[in-house]
Design a protein around this motif. Structure first.
Motif, mmCIF file in Angstrom:
data_model
loop_
_atom_site.group_PDB
_atom_site.id
_atom_site.type_symbol
_atom_site.label_atom_id
_atom_site.label_comp_id
_atom_site.label_asym_id
_atom_site.label_seq_id
_atom_site.Cartn_x
_atom_site.Cartn_y
_atom_site.Cartn_z
ATOM 1 N N ILE A 56 36.897 44.031 52.490
ATOM 2 C CA ILE A 56 36.159 42.772 52.404
ATOM 3 C C ILE A 56 35.988 42.376 50.940
ATOM 4 O O ILE A 56 35.477 43.141 50.128
ATOM 5 C CB ILE A 56 34.775 42.899 53.074
ATOM 6 C CG1 ILE A 56 34.912 43.398 54.508
ATOM 7 C CG2 ILE A 56 34.045 41.566 53.023
ATOM 8 C CD1 ILE A 56 35.757 42.512 55.393
ATOM 9 N N GLY A 57 36.439 41.168 50.621
ATOM 10 C CA GLY A 57 36.306 40.670 49.252
ATOM 11 C C GLY A 57 37.403 41.113 48.306
ATOM 12 O O GLY A 57 37.360 40.787 47.116
ATOM 13 N N ASP A 58 38.401 41.832 48.813
ATOM 14 C CA ASP A 58 39.498 42.301 47.960
ATOM 15 C C ASP A 58 40.577 41.232 47.898
ATOM 16 O O ASP A 58 41.485 41.193 48.732
ATOM 17 C CB ASP A 58 40.065 43.619 48.510
ATOM 18 C CG ASP A 58 41.143 44.204 47.602
ATOM 19 O OD1 ASP A 58 41.436 43.577 46.560
ATOM 20 O OD2 ASP A 58 41.685 45.275 47.933
ATOM 21 N N TRP A 59 40.475 40.357 46.910
ATOM 22 C CA TRP A 59 41.431 39.251 46.787
ATOM 23 C C TRP A 59 42.805 39.731 46.343
ATOM 24 O O TRP A 59 43.813 39.053 46.594
ATOM 25 C CB TRP A 59 40.887 38.193 45.832
ATOM 26 C CG TRP A 59 39.641 37.542 46.325
ATOM 27 C CD1 TRP A 59 38.429 37.509 45.720
ATOM 28 C CD2 TRP A 59 39.475 36.827 47.563
ATOM 29 N NE1 TRP A 59 37.508 36.815 46.489
ATOM 30 C CE2 TRP A 59 38.131 36.391 47.631
ATOM 31 C CE3 TRP A 59 40.335 36.519 48.630
ATOM 32 C CZ2 TRP A 59 37.621 35.655 48.704
ATOM 33 C CZ3 TRP A 59 39.821 35.787 49.701
ATOM 34 C CH2 TRP A 59 38.488 35.372 49.733
ATOM 35 N N ALA A 60 42.885 40.879 45.709
ATOM 36 C CA ALA A 60 44.199 41.430 45.345
ATOM 37 C C ALA A 60 45.004 41.737 46.602
ATOM 38 O O ALA A 60 46.227 41.516 46.657
ATOM 39 C CB ALA A 60 44.028 42.679 44.502
ATOM 40 N N ALA A 61 44.342 42.253 47.618
ATOM 41 C CA ALA A 61 45.028 42.526 48.883
ATOM 42 C C ALA A 61 45.513 41.231 49.528
ATOM 43 O O ALA A 61 46.630 41.164 50.075
ATOM 44 C CB ALA A 61 44.093 43.276 49.832
ATOM 45 N N ILE A 62 44.701 40.178 49.457
ATOM 46 C CA ILE A 62 45.106 38.888 49.998
ATOM 47 C C ILE A 62 46.290 38.326 49.208
ATOM 48 O O ILE A 62 47.201 37.711 49.773
ATOM 49 C CB ILE A 62 43.924 37.896 49.978
ATOM 50 C CG1 ILE A 62 42.739 38.475 50.749
ATOM 51 C CG2 ILE A 62 44.343 36.549 50.553
ATOM 52 C CD1 ILE A 62 43.064 38.933 52.161
ATOM 53 N N ALA A 63 46.298 38.566 47.906
ATOM 54 C CA ALA A 63 47.436 38.144 47.087
ATOM 55 C C ALA A 63 48.717 38.841 47.543
ATOM 56 O O ALA A 63 49.801 38.233 47.565
ATOM 57 C CB ALA A 63 47.159 38.428 45.616
ATOM 58 N N CYS A 64 48.612 40.114 47.922
ATOM 59 C CA CYS A 64 49.771 40.825 48.461
ATOM 60 C C CYS A 64 50.290 40.127 49.713
ATOM 61 O O CYS A 64 51.511 39.929 49.875
ATOM 62 C CB CYS A 64 49.407 42.274 48.804
ATOM 63 S SG CYS A 64 49.026 43.336 47.410
ATOM 64 N N LEU A 65 49.393 39.771 50.603
ATOM 65 C CA LEU A 65 49.792 39.100 51.849
ATOM 66 C C LEU A 65 50.461 37.763 51.558
ATOM 67 O O LEU A 65 51.469 37.402 52.198
ATOM 68 C CB LEU A 65 48.574 38.897 52.749
ATOM 69 C CG LEU A 65 47.862 40.169 53.243
ATOM 70 C CD1 LEU A 65 46.621 39.792 54.060
ATOM 71 C CD2 LEU A 65 48.804 41.034 54.064
ATOM 72 N N GLU A 66 49.926 37.026 50.595
ATOM 73 C CA GLU A 66 50.520 35.737 50.241
ATOM 74 C C GLU A 66 51.897 35.921 49.600
ATOM 75 O O GLU A 66 52.822 35.137 49.855
ATOM 76 C CB GLU A 66 49.593 34.973 49.294
ATOM 77 C CG GLU A 66 48.288 34.522 49.934
ATOM 78 C CD GLU A 66 48.515 33.637 51.144
ATOM 79 O OE1 GLU A 66 49.355 32.704 51.055
ATOM 80 O OE2 GLU A 66 47.867 33.865 52.184
ATOM 81 N N ALA A 67 52.050 36.949 48.782
ATOM 82 C CA ALA A 67 53.358 37.227 48.179
ATOM 83 C C ALA A 67 54.388 37.575 49.250
ATOM 84 O O ALA A 67 55.556 37.175 49.157
ATOM 85 C CB ALA A 67 53.226 38.367 47.164
ATOM 86 N N MET A 68 53.964 38.311 50.267
ATOM 87 C CA MET A 68 54.874 38.626 51.375
ATOM 88 C C MET A 68 55.359 37.347 52.066
ATOM 89 O O MET A 68 56.551 37.200 52.370
ATOM 90 C CB MET A 68 54.168 39.513 52.403
ATOM 91 C CG MET A 68 53.901 40.928 51.960
ATOM 92 S SD MET A 68 53.089 41.823 53.309
ATOM 93 C CE MET A 68 52.037 42.910 52.354
ATOM 94 N N LYS A 69 54.427 36.425 52.324
ATOM 95 C CA LYS A 69 54.808 35.172 52.979
ATOM 96 C C LYS A 69 55.854 34.413 52.167
ATOM 97 O O LYS A 69 56.751 33.781 52.720
ATOM 98 C CB LYS A 69 53.568 34.284 53.158
ATOM 99 C CG LYS A 69 52.554 34.784 54.163
ATOM 100 C CD LYS A 69 51.377 33.817 54.218
ATOM 101 C CE LYS A 69 50.245 34.352 55.083
ATOM 102 N NZ LYS A 69 49.071 33.430 55.072
ATOM 103 N N LEU A 70 55.702 34.481 50.847
ATOM 104 C CA LEU A 70 56.617 33.770 49.949
ATOM 105 C C LEU A 70 57.852 34.590 49.610
ATOM 106 O O LEU A 70 58.696 34.146 48.819
ATOM 107 C CB LEU A 70 55.875 33.397 48.661
ATOM 108 C CG LEU A 70 54.711 32.419 48.823
ATOM 109 C CD1 LEU A 70 53.852 32.380 47.566
ATOM 110 C CD2 LEU A 70 55.229 31.026 49.160
ATOM 111 N N GLN A 71 57.924 35.795 50.176
ATOM 112 C CA GLN A 71 59.045 36.711 49.913
ATOM 113 C C GLN A 71 59.214 36.978 48.421
ATOM 114 O O GLN A 71 60.321 36.992 47.889
ATOM 115 C CB GLN A 71 60.338 36.155 50.523
ATOM 116 C CG GLN A 71 60.280 36.019 52.032
ATOM 117 C CD GLN A 71 61.597 35.567 52.639
ATOM 118 O OE1 GLN A 71 62.387 34.863 52.008
ATOM 119 N NE2 GLN A 71 61.846 35.988 53.876
#
Length: 419
Positions: free
Chosen positions: A116-131
């Motif tokens: 919860i609140g770990d925006w670095a992890a969310i950045a990982c997910l977004e990078a995956m979407k963008l390949q």
């Protein structure tokens, strides 16, 4: 094309007269990143105003705009969302912001910290979407840290009940979540052997990469080292120190118990604890109760880093009782100062001295054995003097300029794409 890196980290932005600021060590890190990339985009949570008075008043802050690299740094404040409702409320807009920044940057490095609140992890997910390939970093094994504070009675009593409940509910998800993100990273930079041992199996390109703030000029010179060794061999009183917060994960009460046991064993000593924290008053009370208050100097928070290093250079042993798998920089600073690290065993502490020596360790929580080890070293001053010499050798490995260049080169090597 100019090299541009996006860093998403859990370290907090603060404000000084409406200007964004970091603690002085994070400012050092930011400057070193800027040494190796043309532009740096730093995305971190912003501490809310209502929490400022409750925060650590002892943190030394520096306005980022005053750094020499400020004109090449873009600051991206993120929501402080460590409560589940706040995280849900801000998730969509923050993930969109991170996605936009990912598309602007050539290199990506995200420092994982939790759930919860770990925006670095969310950045990982977004990078995956963008390949997009990305690097991950970690400086402690978060699920182990939470588990030990959850299941250790002494630690639980100092944690608010709501946080305990949240940690208990989220703990089972952190390990698989982080492993998922690490498996899909291009390169993993794990500080110290604890992190490397926990995470490296899930990353094809894993490295034990240290993030320190010591410079070559901080390393103890040979004349000071000779004087310290001479003081040991001349049977001067044993000098022990520690630098860090008096919090559960540092084992401060065990530290006081070790000092008491040494005094009972007839060791002539002087001990110093540099740092404040929630358990500092408990430490002082325990020292009074055990009758050793005159043996320990509680220096409180020391803002001058040069003074901390000077104290380490003057001491014979850096005594620590860390109980969680993290990567404390104080152990590196101690080695740089020619002060051997004596304390609870961990992959991290053992890894720091694996090549040249300069440390001695006992199993975690066993403060009696730790005290007995120091009694033995006090009686064998020749062995202690060799530990001091070897500590200085180990400390020569930790030069921040070289270490940050190494981290940056690894990121460039694995993430260099035609962007």
């Amino acid at each position: 094309m100019d090299s541009k890196i996006l860093l998403v980290r859990p370290v907090l932005f603060r404000k000084i007269e409406e200007r964004l600021a970091f603690d002085d060590q994070t400012c050092e890190s930011l400057t070193r990143w800027a040494d190796n990339f043309d532009r740096v985009v730093m995305a971190c949570p912003l501490m809310p105003e209502y929490l400022v008075d409750e925060s650590e008043s002892s943190i030394k802050l520096q306005a980022i705009a005053d750094l020499p690299c400020a004109d090449r740094v873009e600051l991206v404040p993120l929501p402080y969302a460590y409560k589940i409702p706040d995280f849900i409320k801000t998730y969509k807009t923050t993930s969109q912001l991170l996605s936009a920044k990912i598309q602007e940057c050539q290199y990506l490095c995200f420092a994982l910290s939790g759930l919860i609140g770990d925006w670095a992890a969310i950045a990982c997910l977004e990078a995956m979407k963008l390949q997009r390939p990305y690097a991950v970093s970690a400086d402690r094994v978060e699920y182990e840290v939470i588990a030990r504070t959850l299941f250790t009675k002494a630690s639980r009593k100092n944690i608010p009940i709501k946080r305990l409940i949240k940690n208990f509910v989220t703990l089972p998800f952190i390990k698989p979540y982080q492993r998922y993100l690490i498996r899909r990273s291009k390169v993993g930079l794990f500080q110290g052997q604890d992190c490397y041992s926990a995470y490296s199996a899930f990353c094809d390109n894993a490295y034990c990469a240290y993030n320190t703030h010591t410079k070559k000029s901080d390393q103890i010179d040979i004349s000071r080292l000779d004087l310290k060794i001479k003081s040991v061999l001349d049977n001067e009183p044993l000098r022990l120190c520690y630098a860090g917060r008096a919090s559960d994960m540092k084992g401060p009460l065990d530290w006081v118990r070790v000092i008491h046991h040494l005094c009972q064993g007839g060791v002539n000593l002087k001990a110093t604890w540099m740092g404040d924290g929630p358990l500092l008053s408990d430490m002082k009370s325990l020292a009074d109760k055990l009758g050793i208050a005159d043996k320990i100097h509680f220096a409180g928070f020391v803002s001058d880093r040069s003074q901390i290093l000077e104290t380490m250079r003057n001491n014979h042993i850096f005594l620590f009782c860390h109980i969680t798998p993290e990567s404390p920089r104080c152990l590196v600073e101690s080695l740089v100062s020619g002060c051997p690290i004596i304390g609870y065993s961990s992959h991290y502490s053992e890894g720091l001295v694996s090549e040249f020596g300069g440390g001695a360790f006992v199993p975690i929580y066993n403060w009696q054995e730790l005290a007995n080890l120091i009694v033995y070293l006090n009686s064998d001053r020749e062995k202690l003097s060799k530990l001091i010499f070897n500590a200085a050798l180990s400390g020569q490995q930790f030069d921040q300029v070289s270490l940050f260049k190494n981290r940056s080169d690894l990121i460039k090597h694995y993430l260099d794409i035609n962007y």
